[in-house]
Design a protein around this motif. Structure first.
Motif: not given
Length: 362
Positions: A88-105
Motif C-alpha cells: 500500500l503506497d502511502p503517497a497513492e493510497t494513504p487512507a487505505a494504508r492508515h486503515g491496515l497499519s492501524l489495525a495491525l498496530a
C-alpha cells in the motif's frame, strides 16, 4: 481482513480550502490472528476514511484494500499476504494504508498488553507517552461578535489554545476579528489563525506585519499549498509570527516543506500521511529539523480519532493538537473513549486502541 463500510453526516457542513464537507465515508478494517506475518493472538481494528484532496478517493481506497487481501463486506475473514502493508503506497493510497497499519498496530499492542501509544513510542525510541493530550478549540468564520462569543465559551470550558478560521473575509475584517478575540480572552490563551491558503503573497506579507502585535502561536497555511518559496520568504522576514503548514504536506510532502525551510510548525494528519507509524516518524523528522509537530485529524470517525490521540501522546511535550473534532459529526460509530475536558483529552490506557471499547464494531 474484513471491511465494513460506514457513512457519517456532519452536524453542519465544514468549509475547507477544497470545498465544503458534509459527510465522512470510509471503512472499518479488521484483521485477525496471524495477519501480515505478525504472531498476534487477538484481532485488530483500523479505520480508512479517505478525504479527496488530502488522500485518495473512497473508491480507490476500497480497491487498494481489497487488492492486498480478500475482504468481504459480508464479514468473511481471510488471511492477507505477508507483504500487504508494504504493497500500500502511502503517497497513492494513504487512507487505505492508515486503515491496515492501524489495525495491525492495534493487534500487536493488544497482544503485548500495552496501549497503542506505548507501542508507537517504543518503535521510535521515545519515552513513555503522556496520559493526556492538550487540544485546541476551533472557532469558525463568523462576524466579530459571534467569533468572540465562541472564543469566550471555549476559554470558559478550559481551552487555553484557540484556532480561529480566517481568510474567507477581507484582511481588515479578519484582523478586527482576531484583535477582538485577543482582547476578550487575554494573553494567557494561545491563538492560532488558519487562512487555509486563501492569500496571495502580497496579502500574506501584509497580514504577517499586522498580526505581529497579537502574539499568535502561529499563522497556518497563509499561502496556497504549493507555494513553499512564499512561505519560506515569510519566515525570512523575521517578524514574530510563526508559520505553520497543513495543506502543503498533502500537496508537496513533509520532506519538501522541511527542505524549503517553509515552516515553524507542521500539521500532521495520520489519515493523510498513511498511518500512525508514519505520522510518529514524521514528527521525529520535523523535530530534528527544529519544526514543531501538531497532530490533527481529517474529521475522522472515533477509531481513527482515538488512534490520533495515541500518536499525539507518544510525541514528547506535544503542543495542543487538533483532536477535539468528534463534535463535528452528527453521529459516530461508538462512544468516544477520549472525551474532551478542560482543554485536554485522556489517552486510553487499556491494551491497543482502547481495551474492549470497540469490540462490537467490526
Amino acid at each position: 481482513m474484513r471491511l465494513r463500510p460506514f457513512s457519517l453526516g456532519l452536524a453542519s457542513p465544514l468549509r475547507t480550502a477544497r470545498g465544503p464537507i458534509d459527510r465522512r465515508e470510509g471503512f472499518l478494517v479488521a484483521v485477525g490472528p496471524g495477519v501480515d506475518g505478525e504472531s498476534v493472538s487477538v484481532p485488530g481494528l483500523g479505520e480508512a476514511t479517505p478525504l479527496p484532496g488530502w488522500t485518495e478517493s473512497r473508491s480507490a481506497c476500497e480497491a487498494a484494500l481489497r487488492e492486498v487481501g480478500t475482504a468481504g463486506d459480508d464479514g468473511g475473514d481471510e488471511a492477507i499476504a505477508d507483504d500487504a502493508l508494504s504493497r500500500l503506497d502511502p503517497a497513492e493510497t494513504p487512507a487505505a494504508r492508515h486503515g491496515l497499519s492501524l489495525a495491525l498496530a492495534d493487534a500487536t499492542a493488544s497482544d503485548a498488553g500495552c496501549s497503542l501509544a506505548e507501542h508507537l513510542a517504543r518503535i521510535e525510541g521515545f519515552p513513555a507517552p503522556a496520559e493526556t493530550v492538550p487540544v485546541n478549540a476551533t472557532i469558525g468564520d463568523a462576524d466579530p461578535e459571534a467569533t468572540v462569543d465562541a472564543a469566550e465559551t471555549a476559554a470558559e470550558r478550559g481551552f487555553d489554545c484557540l484556532k480561529i478560521k480566517i481568510g474567507a473575509r477581507s484582511l481588515d475584517a479578519d484582523v478586527e476579528r482576531l484583535r477582538a478575540v485577543r482582547r476578550a480572552v487575554g494573553d494567557d490563551v494561545a491563538l492560532r489563525a488558519d487562512a487555509n491558503g486563501a492569500w496571495d503573497r502580497e496579502t500574506a506579507r501584509e497580514a504577517v506585519e499586522r498580526l505581529a502585535t497579537l502574539d499568535l502561536a502561529y499563522l497556518e497555511q497563509p499561502l496556497p499549498a504549493d507555494d513553499l518559496d512564499g512561505a519560506a520568504a515569510l519566515r525570512e522576514r523575521q517578524i514574530d509570527v510563526p508559520i505553520a503548514l497543513d495543506e502543503s504536506l498533502a500537496s508537496r510532502g513533509l520532506d519538501a516543506v522541511l527542505d524549503a525551510g517553509a515552516a515553524d510548525a507542521v500539521v500532521l494528519k495520520p489519515m493523510a500521511l498513511g498511518g500512525p507509524d508514519r505520522t510518529l516518524a514524521a514528527s521525529k523528522r520535523a523535530r530534528a529539523a527544529g519544526v514543531e509537530p501538531v497532530v490533527t485529524t481529517t474529521v475522522d470517525a472515533v477509531v481513527a480519532r482515538t488512534a490520533a490521540v495515541h500518536v499525539a501522546a507518544a510525541i514528547p511535550d506535544v503542543p495542543p493538537c487538533g483532536l477535539a473534532t468528534g463534535s463535528l459529526l452528527d453521529a459516530d460509530l461508538a462512544p468516544d473513549p477520549c472525551p474532551v475536558s478542560e482543554g485536554s483529552v485522556p489517552v486510553p490506557s487499556g491494551p491497543g486502541l482502547a481495551g474492549d471499547a470497540f469490540d462490537d464494531l467490526p
